[in-house]
Design an enzyme around this catalytic site. Structure first.
Site, PDB file in Angstrom:
ATOM      1  N   HIS A 135      25.455  42.323  40.244  1.00 54.27           N
ATOM      2  CA  HIS A 135      26.721  42.266  40.985  1.00 54.27           C
ATOM      3  C   HIS A 135      26.626  43.107  42.251  1.00 54.27           C
ATOM      4  O   HIS A 135      25.698  43.917  42.397  1.00 54.27           O
ATOM      5  CB  HIS A 135      27.878  42.807  40.125  1.00 54.27           C
ATOM      6  N   LYS A 139      31.125  47.193  42.398  1.00 53.57           N
ATOM      7  CA  LYS A 139      31.600  46.994  41.030  1.00 53.57           C
ATOM      8  C   LYS A 139      31.575  48.324  40.280  1.00 53.57           C
ATOM      9  O   LYS A 139      30.562  49.018  40.270  1.00 53.57           O
ATOM     10  CB  LYS A 139      30.739  45.945  40.317  1.00 53.57           C
TER      11      LYS A 139
HETATM   12  P1  NAD Z   1      38.768  45.880  44.282  1.00 56.52           P
HETATM   13  O1  NAD Z   1      38.318  47.297  44.187  1.00 56.52           O
HETATM   14  O2  NAD Z   1      38.402  45.078  45.478  1.00 56.52           O
HETATM   15  O3  NAD Z   1      40.379  45.828  44.143  1.00 56.52           O
HETATM   16  C1  NAD Z   1      41.119  46.612  43.247  1.00 56.52           C
HETATM   17  C2  NAD Z   1      42.480  46.888  43.890  1.00 56.52           C
HETATM   18  O4  NAD Z   1      43.342  47.544  42.927  1.00 56.52           O
HETATM   19  C3  NAD Z   1      42.405  47.814  45.111  1.00 56.52           C
HETATM   20  O5  NAD Z   1      42.888  47.126  46.262  1.00 56.52           O
HETATM   21  C4  NAD Z   1      43.279  48.996  44.749  1.00 56.52           C
HETATM   22  O6  NAD Z   1      44.033  49.501  45.833  1.00 56.52           O
HETATM   23  C5  NAD Z   1      44.205  48.392  43.667  1.00 56.52           C
HETATM   24  N1  NAD Z   1      44.833  49.389  42.792  1.00 56.52           N
HETATM   25  C6  NAD Z   1      44.363  50.613  42.441  1.00 56.52           C
HETATM   26  N2  NAD Z   1      45.259  51.246  41.637  1.00 56.52           N
HETATM   27  C7  NAD Z   1      46.303  50.405  41.485  1.00 56.52           C
HETATM   28  C8  NAD Z   1      47.528  50.488  40.766  1.00 56.52           C
HETATM   29  N3  NAD Z   1      47.855  51.571  40.035  1.00 56.52           N
HETATM   30  N4  NAD Z   1      48.364  49.429  40.800  1.00 56.52           N
HETATM   31  C9  NAD Z   1      48.048  48.320  41.529  1.00 56.52           C
HETATM   32  N5  NAD Z   1      46.904  48.197  42.236  1.00 56.52           N
HETATM   33  C10 NAD Z   1      46.042  49.225  42.206  1.00 56.52           C
HETATM   34  O7  NAD Z   1      38.251  45.177  42.928  1.00 56.52           O
HETATM   35  P2  NAD Z   1      38.017  43.599  42.694  1.00 56.52           P
HETATM   36  O8  NAD Z   1      36.664  43.212  43.149  1.00 56.52           O
HETATM   37  O9  NAD Z   1      39.224  42.858  43.178  1.00 56.52           O
HETATM   38  O10 NAD Z   1      37.930  43.569  41.090  1.00 56.52           O
HETATM   39  C11 NAD Z   1      39.011  44.011  40.299  1.00 56.52           C
HETATM   40  C12 NAD Z   1      38.634  43.932  38.820  1.00 56.52           C
HETATM   41  O11 NAD Z   1      38.437  42.563  38.448  1.00 56.52           O
HETATM   42  C13 NAD Z   1      37.330  44.639  38.434  1.00 56.52           C
HETATM   43  O12 NAD Z   1      37.482  45.226  37.151  1.00 56.52           O
HETATM   44  C14 NAD Z   1      36.311  43.513  38.370  1.00 56.52           C
HETATM   45  O13 NAD Z   1      35.233  43.797  37.507  1.00 56.52           O
HETATM   46  C15 NAD Z   1      37.176  42.423  37.810  1.00 56.52           C
HETATM   47  N6  NAD Z   1      36.741  41.035  38.058  1.00 56.52           N
HETATM   48  C16 NAD Z   1      36.997  40.143  37.065  1.00 56.52           C
HETATM   49  C17 NAD Z   1      36.742  38.784  37.225  1.00 56.52           C
HETATM   50  C18 NAD Z   1      37.130  37.845  36.135  1.00 56.52           C
HETATM   51  O14 NAD Z   1      36.920  36.617  36.268  1.00 56.52           O
HETATM   52  N7  NAD Z   1      37.713  38.334  35.034  1.00 56.52           N
HETATM   53  C19 NAD Z   1      36.183  38.350  38.428  1.00 56.52           C
HETATM   54  C20 NAD Z   1      35.918  39.272  39.450  1.00 56.52           C
HETATM   55  C21 NAD Z   1      36.220  40.615  39.242  1.00 56.52           C
END
Ligand code: NAD
Length: 239
Positions: A135, A139
């Site tokens: 990844h 991540k």
């Molecule tokens: P990212 O870091 O780009 O985004 C996370 C966001 O959450 C940030 O913008 C941050 O400001 C916000 N945040 C932090 N604290 C918060 C709070 N208390 N309330 C609301 N928002 C808050 O991360 P990403 O790449 O978007 O990934 C997010 C998660 O999704 C990770 O755990 C990743 O592993 C997972 N993911 C899952 C899938 C899936 O299909 N299930 C796919 C991609 C990523």
């Protein structure tokens, strides 16, 4: 259907695009602790919330939404050791939760093939299994939730493996070695390999963009409106 977007990072922005393509109304975007207060009224108008944040805040976010009676679809990974506790919490609140380590249809096909292959390979003890995932460098969790799901499926599909061990840990005879690599700009790659001295059998999924994850999350959100209980991809799609 009206949705609230919780977490406006890489995935939150992709969810916004997919939701708009479906003509759905987005009542609010919450991207930090302060936004929960500022956007409370708009959040209350949502039929369902889609949550992609981080392992350290996801539990608090699910609990807040459950107390508000808003069903939540979360793709955040790295918290499944607390799944039993959260399932009880959802039950006690009479709320709704949909969680998936991976929302893409392609990965859910990989999951189905992985279980099938693991049942076959259980009897072929010359082969030793490993899981490789790669990844992007931002991540936070390692290994990926998808790699954990693949490993758990192999463990529950036979009697050879009892645990998974993150490389460079030593798996032993009853352990699955999981190798996690972090490389700039890679959306998500997963490979399950069975290697013997004479050949190798492998299955592989490579995500070209985040669109598949977002589309799956929006589909799950439409399905979750007014649902109570804890659900995952097996409840949504029949593979
Ligand atoms: P990212 O870091 O780009 O985004 C996370 C966001 O959450 C940030 O913008 C941050 O400001 C916000 N945040 C932090 N604290 C918060 C709070 N208390 N309330 C609301 N928002 C808050 O991360 P990403 O790449 O978007 O990934 C997010 C998660 O999704 C990770 O755990 C990743 O592993 C997972 N993911 C899952 C899938 C899936 O299909 N299930 C796919 C991609 C990523």
């Amino acid at each position: 259907m009206k949705i609230a977007i919780i977490g406006y990072g890489r995935m939150g922005k992709e969810v916004e695009i997919s939701a708009k393509e479906k003509g759905l109304e987005i009542t609010c975007v919450i991207d930090n602790e302060q936004d929960w207060n500022t956007n409370k009224q708009d959040l209350e108008r949502a039929d369902v919330a889609i949550e992609f944040t981080s392992p350290d805040v996801v539990i608090g976010n699910i609990k807040k939404l459950a107390r508000m009676g808003i069903p939540v679809v979360t793709g955040t990974t790295g918290w499944y050791d607390q799944l039993n506790m959260i399932s009880d919490y959802i039950g006690n609140c009479n709320a709704g939760l949909f969680y998936a380590s991976n929302f893409s249809i392609g990965v859910n096909i990989l999951f189905a093939v992985n279980s099938y292959l693991a049942r076959i390979m259980n009897d072929y003890t010359d082969y030793k299994v490993t899981i490789d995932e790669t990844h992007h460098t931002n991540k936070l969790d390692s290994p990926s939730g998808t790699a954990e799901t693949l490993a758990d499926q192999i463990i529950s599909s036979g009697d050879r493996y009892k645990k998974w061990v993150l490389h460079p840990g030593v798996p032993g005879n009853d352990g699955i070695s999981v190798v996690a690599c972090r490389v700039p700009d890679v959306v998500g790659e997963h490979t399950v390999k069975y290697k013997s001295e004479i050949d190798e059998v492998s299955i592989h999924h490579s995500a070209k963009s985040r669109k598949g994850f977002a589309m799956g999350a929006v589909l799950a959100a439409s399905w979750m409106v007014d649902k109570k209980g804890v659900f995952t991809m097996k409840d949504l799609i029949n593979i």
